[in-house]
Motif scaffolding. Structure first.
Motif, PDB file in Angstrom:
ATOM      1  N   ARG A  12     106.507 -10.601 -66.851  1.00 55.43           N
ATOM      2  CA  ARG A  12     106.073  -9.787 -65.416  1.00 55.43           C
ATOM      3  C   ARG A  12     107.139 -10.242 -64.561  1.00 55.43           C
ATOM      4  NH1 ARG A  12     101.908 -12.876 -66.968  1.00 55.43           N
ATOM      5  NH2 ARG A  12     100.134 -11.599 -68.064  1.00 55.43           N
ATOM      6  N   PHE A  13     107.651  -9.463 -63.455  1.00 60.79           N
ATOM      7  CA  PHE A  13     108.325  -9.688 -62.498  1.00 60.79           C
ATOM      8  C   PHE A  13     107.428  -9.545 -61.252  1.00 60.79           C
ATOM      9  CE2 PHE A  13     111.175  -7.406 -65.644  1.00 60.79           C
ATOM     10  CZ  PHE A  13     112.150  -8.603 -65.910  1.00 60.79           C
ATOM     11  N   GLY A  14     107.283 -10.832 -60.664  1.00 61.58           N
ATOM     12  CA  GLY A  14     106.334 -10.831 -59.359  1.00 61.58           C
ATOM     13  C   GLY A  14     104.902 -10.007 -59.649  1.00 61.58           C
ATOM     14  N   GLY A  15     104.504  -9.212 -59.289  1.00 65.36           N
ATOM     15  CA  GLY A  15     103.314  -8.297 -59.329  1.00 65.36           C
ATOM     16  C   GLY A  15     103.444  -7.442 -60.566  1.00 65.36           C
ATOM     17  N   VAL A  16     104.658  -6.918 -60.829  1.00 66.92           N
ATOM     18  CA  VAL A  16     105.011  -6.079 -61.791  1.00 66.92           C
ATOM     19  C   VAL A  16     104.902  -6.410 -63.368  1.00 66.92           C
ATOM     20  CG1 VAL A  16     106.341  -4.213 -62.631  1.00 66.92           C
ATOM     21  CG2 VAL A  16     106.271  -4.751 -60.217  1.00 66.92           C
ATOM     22  N   THR A  17     104.104  -6.026 -64.321  1.00 69.55           N
ATOM     23  CA  THR A  17     104.104  -6.207 -65.450  1.00 69.55           C
ATOM     24  C   THR A  17     105.060  -5.392 -66.364  1.00 69.55           C
ATOM     25  OG1 THR A  17     101.858  -7.039 -65.425  1.00 69.55           O
ATOM     26  CG2 THR A  17     102.583  -6.686 -67.709  1.00 69.55           C
ATOM     27  N   GLY A  39     110.823   3.351 -67.157  1.00 68.08           N
ATOM     28  CA  GLY A  39     110.161   2.035 -66.930  1.00 68.08           C
ATOM     29  C   GLY A  39     109.094   1.574 -67.946  1.00 68.08           C
ATOM     30  N   SER A  40     109.234   2.119 -69.219  1.00 73.64           N
ATOM     31  CA  SER A  40     108.210   1.443 -70.224  1.00 73.64           C
ATOM     32  C   SER A  40     108.448   0.067 -70.744  1.00 73.64           C
ATOM     33  CB  SER A  40     108.218   2.581 -71.359  1.00 73.64           C
ATOM     34  OG  SER A  40     109.399   2.850 -71.927  1.00 73.64           O
ATOM     35  N   GLY A  41     109.595  -0.391 -70.415  1.00 70.43           N
ATOM     36  CA  GLY A  41     109.896  -1.563 -70.926  1.00 70.43           C
ATOM     37  C   GLY A  41     111.012  -1.927 -71.935  1.00 70.43           C
ATOM     38  N   LYS A  42     111.879  -0.761 -72.109  1.00 67.63           N
ATOM     39  CA  LYS A  42     112.743  -0.887 -73.334  1.00 67.63           C
ATOM     40  C   LYS A  42     114.120  -1.660 -72.774  1.00 67.63           C
ATOM     41  CE  LYS A  42     113.628   3.669 -72.764  1.00 67.63           C
ATOM     42  NZ  LYS A  42     112.851   3.779 -71.424  1.00 67.63           N
ATOM     43  N   SER A  43     114.411  -1.479 -71.606  1.00 67.61           N
ATOM     44  CA  SER A  43     115.591  -2.555 -71.242  1.00 67.61           C
ATOM     45  C   SER A  43     115.062  -4.035 -71.205  1.00 67.61           C
ATOM     46  CB  SER A  43     116.234  -2.261 -69.896  1.00 67.61           C
ATOM     47  OG  SER A  43     116.656  -0.908 -69.849  1.00 67.61           O
ATOM     48  N   THR A  44     113.786  -4.097 -70.823  1.00 66.50           N
ATOM     49  CA  THR A  44     113.255  -5.409 -70.887  1.00 66.50           C
ATOM     50  C   THR A  44     113.230  -6.214 -72.099  1.00 66.50           C
ATOM     51  OG1 THR A  44     112.163  -4.689 -68.714  1.00 66.50           O
ATOM     52  CG2 THR A  44     111.367  -6.930 -69.746  1.00 66.50           C
ATOM     53  N   VAL A  52     118.776 -12.833 -71.717  1.00 66.56           N
ATOM     54  CA  VAL A  52     118.962 -12.386 -70.188  1.00 66.56           C
ATOM     55  C   VAL A  52     117.815 -12.713 -69.582  1.00 66.56           C
ATOM     56  CG1 VAL A  52     119.491 -10.483 -68.399  1.00 66.56           C
ATOM     57  CG2 VAL A  52     120.265 -10.349 -71.010  1.00 66.56           C
ATOM     58  N   TYR A  53     116.599 -12.641 -70.028  1.00 64.69           N
ATOM     59  CA  TYR A  53     115.152 -12.876 -69.574  1.00 64.69           C
ATOM     60  C   TYR A  53     114.598 -13.894 -70.443  1.00 64.69           C
ATOM     61  CZ  TYR A  53     115.936  -8.865 -66.308  1.00 64.69           C
ATOM     62  OH  TYR A  53     116.107  -7.955 -65.594  1.00 64.69           O
ATOM     63  N   LEU A  54     113.797 -14.862 -70.140  1.00 60.98           N
ATOM     64  CA  LEU A  54     112.864 -15.393 -70.889  1.00 60.98           C
ATOM     65  C   LEU A  54     111.585 -14.898 -70.827  1.00 60.98           C
ATOM     66  CD1 LEU A  54     113.495 -19.221 -70.071  1.00 60.98           C
ATOM     67  CD2 LEU A  54     113.914 -18.252 -72.107  1.00 60.98           C
ATOM     68  N   SER A 196     117.888   5.844 -76.438  1.00 58.69           N
ATOM     69  CA  SER A 196     118.407   7.203 -75.902  1.00 58.69           C
ATOM     70  C   SER A 196     117.086   8.060 -75.389  1.00 58.69           C
ATOM     71  CB  SER A 196     119.185   7.887 -76.706  1.00 58.69           C
ATOM     72  OG  SER A 196     119.385   9.250 -76.476  1.00 58.69           O
ATOM     73  N   HIS A 197     117.488   8.707 -74.143  1.00 61.16           N
ATOM     74  CA  HIS A 197     116.483   9.793 -73.857  1.00 61.16           C
ATOM     75  C   HIS A 197     116.717  11.240 -74.793  1.00 61.16           C
ATOM     76  CE1 HIS A 197     114.269   7.214 -71.304  1.00 61.16           C
ATOM     77  NE2 HIS A 197     115.550   6.883 -70.787  1.00 61.16           N
ATOM     78  N   ARG A 198     117.908  11.078 -75.513  1.00 63.62           N
ATOM     79  CA  ARG A 198     117.977  12.588 -76.095  1.00 63.62           C
ATOM     80  C   ARG A 198     117.462  12.684 -77.618  1.00 63.62           C
ATOM     81  NH1 ARG A 198     124.325  12.417 -74.160  1.00 63.62           N
ATOM     82  NH2 ARG A 198     123.723  12.787 -71.872  1.00 63.62           N
ATOM     83  N   ASN A 396     114.354  -2.957 -58.231  1.00 64.52           N
ATOM     84  CA  ASN A 396     113.490  -3.534 -59.055  1.00 64.52           C
ATOM     85  C   ASN A 396     112.895  -2.163 -59.814  1.00 64.52           C
ATOM     86  OD1 ASN A 396     113.569  -5.883 -58.098  1.00 64.52           O
ATOM     87  ND2 ASN A 396     111.924  -5.894 -56.935  1.00 64.52           N
ATOM     88  N   LEU A 397     113.342  -1.041 -59.765  1.00 62.22           N
ATOM     89  CA  LEU A 397     113.028   0.147 -60.694  1.00 62.22           C
ATOM     90  C   LEU A 397     113.903   0.101 -61.973  1.00 62.22           C
ATOM     91  CD1 LEU A 397     112.418   2.892 -58.059  1.00 62.22           C
ATOM     92  CD2 LEU A 397     110.736   1.457 -59.113  1.00 62.22           C
ATOM     93  N   SER A 398     113.363   0.917 -62.768  1.00 63.28           N
ATOM     94  CA  SER A 398     114.135   1.355 -63.984  1.00 63.28           C
ATOM     95  C   SER A 398     115.375   2.212 -63.633  1.00 63.28           C
ATOM     96  CB  SER A 398     113.215   1.362 -65.167  1.00 63.28           C
ATOM     97  OG  SER A 398     112.808   2.822 -64.853  1.00 63.28           O
TER      98      SER A 398
HETATM   99  N1  LIG Z   1     114.379  -7.457 -62.205  1.00 68.80           N
HETATM  100  C1  LIG Z   1     113.115  -6.666 -62.070  1.00 68.80           C
HETATM  101  N2  LIG Z   1     112.182  -7.072 -61.056  1.00 68.80           N
HETATM  102  C2  LIG Z   1     111.248  -6.364 -60.892  1.00 68.80           C
HETATM  103  N3  LIG Z   1     110.670  -5.350 -61.732  1.00 68.80           N
HETATM  104  C3  LIG Z   1     111.476  -5.060 -62.726  1.00 68.80           C
HETATM  105  C4  LIG Z   1     112.640  -5.729 -63.065  1.00 68.80           C
HETATM  106  N4  LIG Z   1     113.409  -5.159 -63.921  1.00 68.80           N
HETATM  107  C5  LIG Z   1     112.320  -4.374 -64.518  1.00 68.80           C
HETATM  108  N5  LIG Z   1     111.487  -4.067 -63.800  1.00 68.80           N
HETATM  109  C6  LIG Z   1     110.089  -3.181 -63.899  1.00 68.80           C
HETATM  110  O1  LIG Z   1     109.707  -3.351 -65.219  1.00 68.80           O
HETATM  111  C7  LIG Z   1     109.282  -2.152 -65.683  1.00 68.80           C
HETATM  112  C8  LIG Z   1     110.253  -1.594 -67.075  1.00 68.80           C
HETATM  113  O2  LIG Z   1     111.372  -1.666 -66.641  1.00 68.80           O
HETATM  114  P1  LIG Z   1     112.735  -1.502 -67.892  1.00 68.80           P
HETATM  115  O3  LIG Z   1     113.922  -1.496 -67.126  1.00 68.80           O
HETATM  116  O4  LIG Z   1     112.363  -2.353 -68.886  1.00 68.80           O
HETATM  117  O5  LIG Z   1     112.357   0.050 -68.326  1.00 68.80           O
HETATM  118  P2  LIG Z   1     113.075   0.996 -69.208  1.00 68.80           P
HETATM  119  O6  LIG Z   1     111.967   1.599 -70.242  1.00 68.80           O
HETATM  120  O7  LIG Z   1     114.328   0.420 -69.570  1.00 68.80           O
HETATM  121  O8  LIG Z   1     113.337   2.393 -68.278  1.00 68.80           O
HETATM  122  P3  LIG Z   1     114.644   3.349 -68.319  1.00 68.80           P
HETATM  123  O9  LIG Z   1     114.377   4.340 -69.338  1.00 68.80           O
HETATM  124  O10 LIG Z   1     114.260   3.963 -67.022  1.00 68.80           O
HETATM  125  O11 LIG Z   1     115.845   2.640 -68.438  1.00 68.80           O
HETATM  126  C9  LIG Z   1     109.566  -1.179 -64.565  1.00 68.80           C
HETATM  127  O12 LIG Z   1     108.316  -0.680 -63.980  1.00 68.80           O
HETATM  128  C10 LIG Z   1     110.612  -1.820 -63.466  1.00 68.80           C
HETATM  129  O13 LIG Z   1     110.434  -1.187 -62.202  1.00 68.80           O
END
Ligand SMILES: Nc1ncnc2c1ncn2[C@@H]1O[C@H](COP(=O)(O)OP(=O)(O)OP(=O)(O)O)[C@@H](O)[C@H]1O
Length: 510
Positions: A12-17, A39-44, A52-54, A196-198, A396-398
């Motif tokens: 979670r990042f604050g209120g965002v899961t 925003g589905s969580g791939k980068s996270t 990078v994150y715990l 990738s999105h392709r 804070n968006l993806s």
């Molecule tokens: N540092 C952050 N602070 C707050 N919210 C974050 C942070 N990093 C990611 N998020 C939120 O976590 C969710 C997942 O983000 P993430 O970057 O993992 O998505 P993604 O699947 O990689 O998206 P994209 O395809 O757009 O790159 C999103 O709703 C994003 O807004």
């Protein structure tokens, strides 16, 4: 053999899961596609695997041991390396110096300069020929930087390599070279996570895939066992039944010409450009990256004072010498690079969407807050921007969701010509379809002329009525109707004008 398994990861990042239940399995020598909407969580999850994150909870098992990397250096020592999407290079160092920085942390430590240059050169040559490794990173364009970033990661000889949307900044030929290299690494035993999105890239290079939606897994497919069914995968990603894209039908456009450009010339960059675009037409601009497409878009948006051109907008002679002038005439540019040109990262979605109104119009004394917030909410909904509030900061968006704001903030304006500079870079497959569907509708219903520069040929094929291909600052080919296909676009992009070259390639395709 499974080398890494991430199980039930929550973040979670604050209120965002960002992740509510993230799971991924990586097998030795296999390329795993990591898919999902923006925003589905791939980068996270990738950043959790690389320290990078715990995670808030969940486990990671690596070669049979439970691990918890506290930072990327610990992950690196264990052989897990990620090539970052938003580049982590040092601009004032040369290409080889950037690559050599990573050697110190591997077994190649303390290399002399000559050997370091040799290794860098050999690796880079497998992607592009003639790449000067003595250039400073600051002098490179975005695709060149991306190549250095990947080469830097590969040079560390990872056991698990994570590539987060590496191809978004690459030309097709470079992407192909990357796929070849990925397959070679996999054959040598390296595991790879590839985002990738392709879809065509996923189908071409992956052994298996895992799909995320809203922070958890919605499916996985092992291509060797389950086969490759692209439609099913798209359905998993978008979660809807509309798997067909809106491949639009090209009907004859009998409307008037809206914009006519003759003898456009800009320094040594754009040469003798002529074209016209009708009302309601979507005119594509293609070619290899860096052939003047971005500059042409900037020129049409009034960014070059010394530009020479004869320009008519609805038969009226106009000048394109300042952005204010072109905007006043109804010509709008949606820039391509969201982080540097398109967004104020520290501001909210709402403020980002509000800003163009102040820049362009005399505003009433009181801002009609309610009206503007409603308008902003509508655009957020229309483009499926994933956020719980329009007051969320862009930062804070993806990545893909940030890009949608860049496009969305211009949509409420009274537009005659809409210039889109690679608007769908990094936008997921469902949202891309919705965005283009909306843009096509806008063009047809409001008689807007859209000039679309897309680095992805597929977007030119799917959405454009006519396509112009640029090469070294000139237009070398105009494609219309059925001639707008991948083979012709690729041939024209390489400036292979001879018909037999096109035919030869066509034969190969079948
Ligand atoms: N540092 C952050 N602070 C707050 N919210 C974050 C942070 N990093 C990611 N998020 C939120 O976590 C969710 C997942 O983000 P993430 O970057 O993992 O998505 P993604 O699947 O990689 O998206 P994209 O395809 O757009 O790159 C999103 O709703 C994003 O807004």
């Amino acid at each position: 053999m499974v080398i890494l398994e991430a199980k039930n990861i929550v973040k979670r990042f604050g209120g965002v899961t960002a992740l509510s239940d993230g799971n991924i399995v990586c097998r030795e020598g296999k390329i795993t596609g990591l898919l999902g909407t923006n925003g589905s969580g791939k980068s996270t999850i990738s950043k959790i695997i690389t320290g990078v994150y715990l995670p808030d909870s969940g486990t990671i098992t690596y070669y049979g041991q439970q691990v918890s990397f506290r930072n990327p250096i610990e992950a690196k020592k264990a052989g897990i390396i990620m090539a970052f999407q938003n580049l982590s290079l040092i601009p004032d160092l040369t290409v080889w110096q950037n690559v050599v920085l990573s050697f110190e942390k591997t077994k190649k430590g303390f290399l002399d300069n000559q050997s370091a240059k040799k290794i860098t050169k050999e690796l880079i040559d497998s992607f592009v020929e003639g790449f000067d490794i003595e250039r400073k990173v600051v002098q490179l364009n975005s695709s060149e930087k991306q190549i250095v970033e990947i080469v830097k990661a590969i040079s560390e000889e990872p056991k698990l390599l994570i590539l987060d949307e590496p191809t978004a900044a690459l030309e097709q030929a470079q992407a192909q070279a990357l796929f070849k290299y990925m397959k070679k690494l996999a054959a040598q035993g390296t595991s790879i996570i590839f985002t990738s999105h392709r879809m065509n890239e996923i189908m071409e290079v992956c052994d298996d895939i895992v799909v995320f939606n809203n922070g958890h897994n919605v499916g996985s497919v092992d291509f060797e066992v389950d086969g490759r069914n692209q439609k099913e995968i798209v359905k998993m990603i978008t979660g809807d039944i509309h798997t067909e894209d809106i491949s639009h039908t090209r009907t004859e456009n009998t409307k008037d010409i809206q914009l006519e450009i003759k003898n456009l010339q800009y320094e040594n960059i754009l040469h003798d450009i002529q074209f016209s675009v009708k009302k309601g037409e979507v005119l594509g601009i293609g070619g290899l990256q860096g052939q003047g497409q971005t500059e042409l878009m900037l020129a049409l948006a009034g960014n070059y004072k010394t530009l020479q051109a004869e320009v008519h907008l609805n038969k009226e002679k106009i000048r394109l010498n300042t952005p204010a002038n072109t905007i006043r005439k109804g010509i709008f540019l949606v820039p391509g690079d969201r982080q540097t040109e398109g967004l104020m990262m520290k501001e909210s979605i709402y403020h980002n969407m509000l800003m163009p109104k102040f820049a362009l119009k005399r505003q009433p004394f009181f801002i009609p807050e309610k009206k503007y917030r409603k308008e902003c909410e509508e655009i957020v909904k229309l483009l499926s921007i994933k956020t719980d509030s329009i007051d969320t900061k862009a930062d804070n968006l993806s990545g893909g969701n940030q890009q949608k704001i860049v496009v969305g903030k211009w949509l409420p304006f009274d537009i005659k010509v809409l210039l889109l500079s690679d608007p769908a870079k990094g936008v997921d497959i469902g949202a891309k379809r919705d965005m283009y569907q909306f843009i096509l509708k806008l063009a047809r219903e409001k008689d807007i002329s859209v000039i679309l520069y897309a680095s992805d040929n597929d977007e030119l094929v799917r959405y454009c009525d006519n396509v112009l291909i640029m090469y070294e600052g000139s237009i070398v080919k105009r494609l219309s109707g059925d001639a707008i296909n991948n083979v012709n676009i690729t041939a024209a992009s390489l400036n292979l004008t001879k018909e037999e070259e096109v035919e030869k390639d066509e034969c190969k395709e079948h």
